[in-house]
Write a protein that holds these residues in place. Structure first.
Motif, PDB file in Angstrom:
ATOM      1  N   ILE A   8     -43.064  -2.539 -18.721  1.00  0.00           N
ATOM      2  CA  ILE A   8     -42.586  -1.621 -17.690  1.00  0.00           C
ATOM      3  C   ILE A   8     -41.064  -1.658 -17.707  1.00  0.00           C
ATOM      4  CG2 ILE A   8     -42.610  -1.073 -15.222  1.00  0.00           C
ATOM      5  CD1 ILE A   8     -45.372  -0.875 -16.657  1.00  0.00           C
ATOM      6  N   ILE A   9     -40.447  -0.494 -17.743  1.00  0.00           N
ATOM      7  CA  ILE A   9     -38.990  -0.395 -17.808  1.00  0.00           C
ATOM      8  C   ILE A   9     -38.467   0.117 -16.473  1.00  0.00           C
ATOM      9  CG2 ILE A   9     -37.055   0.768 -18.950  1.00  0.00           C
ATOM     10  CD1 ILE A   9     -38.994   0.913 -21.416  1.00  0.00           C
ATOM     11  N   LEU A  10     -37.473  -0.586 -15.946  1.00  0.00           N
ATOM     12  CA  LEU A  10     -36.829  -0.181 -14.703  1.00  0.00           C
ATOM     13  C   LEU A  10     -35.326  -0.263 -14.900  1.00  0.00           C
ATOM     14  CD1 LEU A  10     -36.937   0.615 -11.734  1.00  0.00           C
ATOM     15  CD2 LEU A  10     -37.031  -1.805 -11.162  1.00  0.00           C
ATOM     16  N   SER A  11     -34.668   0.882 -14.859  1.00  0.00           N
ATOM     17  CA  SER A  11     -33.219   0.936 -15.003  1.00  0.00           C
ATOM     18  C   SER A  11     -32.573   1.047 -13.632  1.00  0.00           C
ATOM     19  CB  SER A  11     -32.806   2.145 -15.846  1.00  0.00           C
ATOM     20  OG  SER A  11     -31.405   2.281 -15.855  1.00  0.00           O
ATOM     21  N   THR A  12     -31.600   0.193 -13.378  1.00  0.00           N
ATOM     22  CA  THR A  12     -30.857   0.289 -12.115  1.00  0.00           C
ATOM     23  C   THR A  12     -29.821   1.408 -12.178  1.00  0.00           C
ATOM     24  OG1 THR A  12     -29.300  -1.385 -12.892  1.00  0.00           O
ATOM     25  CG2 THR A  12     -31.189  -2.144 -11.582  1.00  0.00           C
ATOM     26  N   LYS A  13     -29.666   2.026 -13.362  1.00  0.00           N
ATOM     27  CA  LYS A  13     -28.714   3.126 -13.526  1.00  0.00           C
ATOM     28  C   LYS A  13     -29.365   4.492 -13.326  1.00  0.00           C
ATOM     29  CE  LYS A  13     -25.669   0.651 -16.663  1.00  0.00           C
ATOM     30  NZ  LYS A  13     -25.066   0.640 -17.994  1.00  0.00           N
ATOM     31  N   ALA A  14     -30.604   4.486 -12.840  1.00  0.00           N
ATOM     32  CA  ALA A  14     -31.334   5.721 -12.552  1.00  0.00           C
ATOM     33  C   ALA A  14     -32.021   5.552 -11.205  1.00  0.00           C
ATOM     34  CB  ALA A  14     -32.353   5.993 -13.659  1.00  0.00           C
ATOM     35  N   PRO A  15     -32.420   6.660 -10.578  1.00  0.00           N
ATOM     36  CA  PRO A  15     -33.090   6.549  -9.276  1.00  0.00           C
ATOM     37  C   PRO A  15     -34.348   5.685  -9.362  1.00  0.00           C
ATOM     38  CG  PRO A  15     -32.538   8.830  -9.759  1.00  0.00           C
ATOM     39  CD  PRO A  15     -32.265   8.049 -11.003  1.00  0.00           C
ATOM     40  N   ALA A  16     -34.560   4.877  -8.359  1.00  0.00           N
ATOM     41  CA  ALA A  16     -35.746   4.021  -8.318  1.00  0.00           C
ATOM     42  C   ALA A  16     -36.992   4.889  -8.182  1.00  0.00           C
ATOM     43  CB  ALA A  16     -35.645   3.053  -7.148  1.00  0.00           C
ATOM     44  N   PRO A  17     -38.054   4.516  -8.888  1.00  0.00           N
ATOM     45  CA  PRO A  17     -39.298   5.286  -8.764  1.00  0.00           C
ATOM     46  C   PRO A  17     -40.027   4.932  -7.478  1.00  0.00           C
ATOM     47  CG  PRO A  17     -39.633   3.421 -10.206  1.00  0.00           C
ATOM     48  CD  PRO A  17     -38.165   3.423  -9.831  1.00  0.00           C
ATOM     49  N   SER A  18     -40.951   5.795  -7.081  1.00  0.00           N
ATOM     50  CA  SER A  18     -41.800   5.451  -5.939  1.00  0.00           C
ATOM     51  C   SER A  18     -42.773   4.366  -6.386  1.00  0.00           C
ATOM     52  CB  SER A  18     -42.541   6.700  -5.447  1.00  0.00           C
ATOM     53  OG  SER A  18     -43.675   6.936  -6.237  1.00  0.00           O
ATOM     54  N   PRO A  19     -43.445   3.711  -5.464  1.00  0.00           N
ATOM     55  CA  PRO A  19     -44.354   2.617  -5.842  1.00  0.00           C
ATOM     56  C   PRO A  19     -45.568   3.055  -6.668  1.00  0.00           C
ATOM     57  CG  PRO A  19     -43.839   2.559  -3.497  1.00  0.00           C
ATOM     58  CD  PRO A  19     -43.273   3.818  -4.027  1.00  0.00           C
ATOM     59  N   VAL A  20     -45.813   4.349  -6.813  1.00  0.00           N
ATOM     60  CA  VAL A  20     -47.021   4.806  -7.509  1.00  0.00           C
ATOM     61  C   VAL A  20     -46.824   5.093  -8.994  1.00  0.00           C
ATOM     62  CG1 VAL A  20     -48.069   5.701  -5.396  1.00  0.00           C
ATOM     63  CG2 VAL A  20     -46.687   7.213  -6.822  1.00  0.00           C
ATOM     64  N   TYR A  21     -45.590   4.966  -9.505  1.00  0.00           N
ATOM     65  CA  TYR A  21     -45.359   5.172 -10.934  1.00  0.00           C
ATOM     66  C   TYR A  21     -44.147   4.362 -11.391  1.00  0.00           C
ATOM     67  CZ  TYR A  21     -41.560   8.424  -9.763  1.00  0.00           C
ATOM     68  OH  TYR A  21     -40.407   8.983  -9.277  1.00  0.00           O
ATOM     69  N   SER A  22     -44.017   4.187 -12.699  1.00  0.00           N
ATOM     70  CA  SER A  22     -42.881   3.492 -13.302  1.00  0.00           C
ATOM     71  C   SER A  22     -41.921   4.521 -13.889  1.00  0.00           C
ATOM     72  CB  SER A  22     -43.364   2.574 -14.431  1.00  0.00           C
ATOM     73  OG  SER A  22     -44.249   1.606 -13.939  1.00  0.00           O
TER      74      SER A  22
END
Length: 139
Positions: A8-22
């Protein structure tokens, strides 16, 4: 049985996703990005200016997510562009061409009934991870 890695990829340089998707999921040297809107990560709101500004912000978000996953915009192999109004197609293409300057990916673009946040454009991509060599076939 072979062990496969799903990351799972999460970038702090982009808007945070909702809890229902990555934002994105990496699997076997491919990154699958969720649809990206023209949302500013600091305000969590759509940027002003319509389809052109939204497309630019969406592609910046995509670029940042790809980089967080070890890829880059030049490694995109497939893009899907969702438009609220097909009349924005030419404007979005102008922005799109600034990001995909050589060997553009395969792409689908079409008008949809509505988009989250009443956005004008949403873009999703699939990209390769690693060193990508591009060849051309013409028959």
């Amino acid at each position: 049985m072979a062990r496969l890695l799903r990351k799972i990829i999460l970038s702090t340089k982009a808007p945070a996703p909702s809890p229902v998707y990555s934002q994105a999921v990496s699997f076997n040297n491919l990154i699958y990005l969720s649809g990206s809107l023209g949302v500013n990560r600091d305000t969590n709101k759509l940027v002003q200016g319509g389809a052109t500004s939204e497309a630019k912000q969406a592609l910046e978000n995509i670029k940042n997510i790809l980089e967080s996953g070890g890829s880059k915009i030049d490694n995109v192999i497939k893009a899907t562009v969702y438009l609220k109004d097909l009349n924005d197609y030419a404007q979005v293409n102008e922005v799109y061409q600034q990001y995909f300057t050589k060997n553009p990916p395969a792409r689908t673009a079409f008008q949809v009934g509505n988009l989250p946040l009443n956005a004008s454009v949403e873009i999703e991509v699939i990209a390769a991870v690693g060193d990508v060599e591009t060849t051309h076939t013409k028959m």
